[in-house]
Design an enzyme around this catalytic site. Structure first.
Site, PDB file in Angstrom:
ATOM      1  CB  SER A 189       5.982  -1.872  11.778  1.00  0.00           C
ATOM      2  OG  SER A 189       5.332  -0.621  11.861  1.00  0.00           O
TER       3      SER A 189
ATOM      4  N   GLY B 298       3.119   2.278  10.641  1.00  0.00           N
ATOM      5  CA  GLY B 298       4.052   3.349  10.606  1.00  0.00           C
ATOM      6  C   GLY B 298       4.848   3.758  12.010  1.00  0.00           C
TER       7      GLY B 298
ATOM      8  CG  HIS C 286      -5.688   1.972   5.466  1.00  0.00           C
ATOM      9  ND1 HIS C 286      -5.253   2.531   6.129  1.00  0.00           N
ATOM     10  CD2 HIS C 286      -4.775   0.823   5.089  1.00  0.00           C
ATOM     11  CE1 HIS C 286      -4.043   2.477   6.622  1.00  0.00           C
ATOM     12  NE2 HIS C 286      -3.666   1.319   5.952  1.00  0.00           N
TER      13      HIS C 286
ATOM     14  CD  GLU D 155      -2.990  -2.560   7.287  1.00  0.00           C
ATOM     15  OE1 GLU D 155      -2.006  -2.646   6.783  1.00  0.00           O
ATOM     16  OE2 GLU D 155      -3.932  -1.404   7.142  1.00  0.00           O
TER      17      GLU D 155
ATOM     18  CE  LYS E 192      -0.073   2.975   4.710  1.00  0.00           C
ATOM     19  NZ  LYS E 192       0.120   3.277   6.171  1.00  0.00           N
TER      20      LYS E 192
ATOM     21  CD  GLU F 228      -2.645   5.249   6.837  1.00  0.00           C
ATOM     22  OE1 GLU F 228      -2.777   5.339   5.843  1.00  0.00           O
ATOM     23  OE2 GLU F 228      -1.861   4.702   7.604  1.00  0.00           O
TER      24      GLU F 228
ATOM     25  CG  ASN G  22      -1.504   1.384   1.407  1.00  0.00           C
ATOM     26  OD1 ASN G  22      -1.719   2.044   0.554  1.00  0.00           O
ATOM     27  ND2 ASN G  22      -2.316   1.402   2.554  1.00  0.00           N
TER      28      ASN G  22
HETATM   29  P1  13P Z   1       3.529   0.532   7.276  1.00  0.00           P
HETATM   30  O1  13P Z   1       3.762  -1.004   6.950  1.00  0.00           O
HETATM   31  O2  13P Z   1       4.127   1.684   7.012  1.00  0.00           O
HETATM   32  O3  13P Z   1       3.317   0.262   9.318  1.00  0.00           O
HETATM   33  O4  13P Z   1       1.789   0.759   7.006  1.00  0.00           O
HETATM   34  C1  13P Z   1       1.039  -0.592   7.103  1.00  0.00           C
HETATM   35  C2  13P Z   1      -0.247  -0.055   6.316  1.00  0.00           C
HETATM   36  O5  13P Z   1      -1.012   0.885   6.867  1.00  0.00           O
HETATM   37  C3  13P Z   1      -0.579  -0.874   5.273  1.00  0.00           C
HETATM   38  O6  13P Z   1      -2.021  -0.501   4.824  1.00  0.00           O
END
Ligand code: 13P
Length: 250
Positions: free
Chosen positions: A211, A171, A93, A165, A11, A95, A9
């Site tokens: 992560s 992150g 997601h 997740e 982003k 976010e 992903n």
């Molecule tokens: P990270 O791997 O940067 O922690 O992000 C995970 C994520 O949100 C994948 O959708």
């Protein structure tokens, strides 16, 4: 036997030319793999990446509209995603839930619409740090899973991928322990068995995300319930993502 699936992903990262460069090299680097490898670039790069005609890497979007078309300024419909060649779409997601007010009901609408148009939804569920501390992890993921699958036909369930997740692991460099992730994913699978039946629960693929890096992927993938990973930061770098998808031979 469930086929492992690792998705990146991206982003809100990468220009069109950066996306092309990464995808060209990635597709060459994964030809030998028998797992599914998916990249989810930003909308602006989808068309260019699709035009590469990659033979191994599949393409997904990071979001989709609740509508098929019409007066929805700024939205992208599932028909448009299929038109450029997407086969996957990330839905719900954290976010999007956090910053854009996406609700369980919207996630469910998007799942229905994606399936209607032949897209594989990657449905994200996961608890916040406060929810984890309050011992609510299982309650949260069970309720998000039930909401996402409301009204979905049994035969469509294997088309869906779920990504567990935990929000606090995204992150941050913090990962759920592999055993912990395995347990929560087991609970999600049990929920699918309760809503539908054990046969489809055994078929649906459930990823871990948060992560994921080259140095923890092996341990995660060794867990019996974990069928893959949804990778954020580490998927932006060719070397790192190539190492992750080659976890079996690292
Ligand atoms: P990270 O791997 O940067 O922690 O992000 C995970 C994520 O949100 C994948 O959708």
């Amino acid at each position: 036997m469930r086929k492992p699936i690792i998705a990146g992903n991206w982003k809100m990262h990468k220009t069109v030319s950066e996306a092309i460069e990464l995808c060209e090299s990635l597709d060459r680097a994964v030809q030998d793999l028998e797992i599914d490898v998916v990249v989810c670039p930003p909308f602006t790069a989808l068309s260019a990446v699709c035009a590469l005609g990659m033979s191994k890497v599949k393409i997904g979007a990071q979001n989709v509209s609740i509508a098929e078309g019409g007066a929805y300024t700024g939205e992208i419909s599932p028909l448009m995603l299929v038109d450029v060649c997407c086969s996957y779409v990330i839905i719900g997601h954290s976010e999007r839930r956090q910053h854009f007010g996406e609700t369980d009901a919207m996630v469910n609408q998007k799942v229905h619409l994606a399936l209607k148009h032949g897209l594989h939804p990657i449905v994200c569920v996961g608890e916040s740090l406060a929810q984890r501390k309050a011992g609510e992890t299982e309650t949260v993921v069970v309720s998000q899973t039930k909401a996402a699958f409301a009204g979905v036909a049994r035969e469509q369930v294997p088309e869906v991928v779920i990504a567990y997740e935990p929000i606090w692991a995204i992150g941050t460099g913090e990962t759920a322990s592999a055993e912990d992730a395995n347990q929560v994913i087991g609970t999600i699978r049990k929920t699918i068995a309760q809503i539908f039946d054990q046969e489809v629960a055994d078929q649906i693929r459930i990823q871990y995300g948060g992560s994921v890096k080259p140095d923890n992927i092996q341990e995660l993938m060794a867990q019996p319930e974990i069928d893959g990973a949804l990778v954020g930061g580490a998927s932006l770098d060719l070397k790192g993502f190539t190492a992750i998808v080659h976890y079996q031979t690292q």
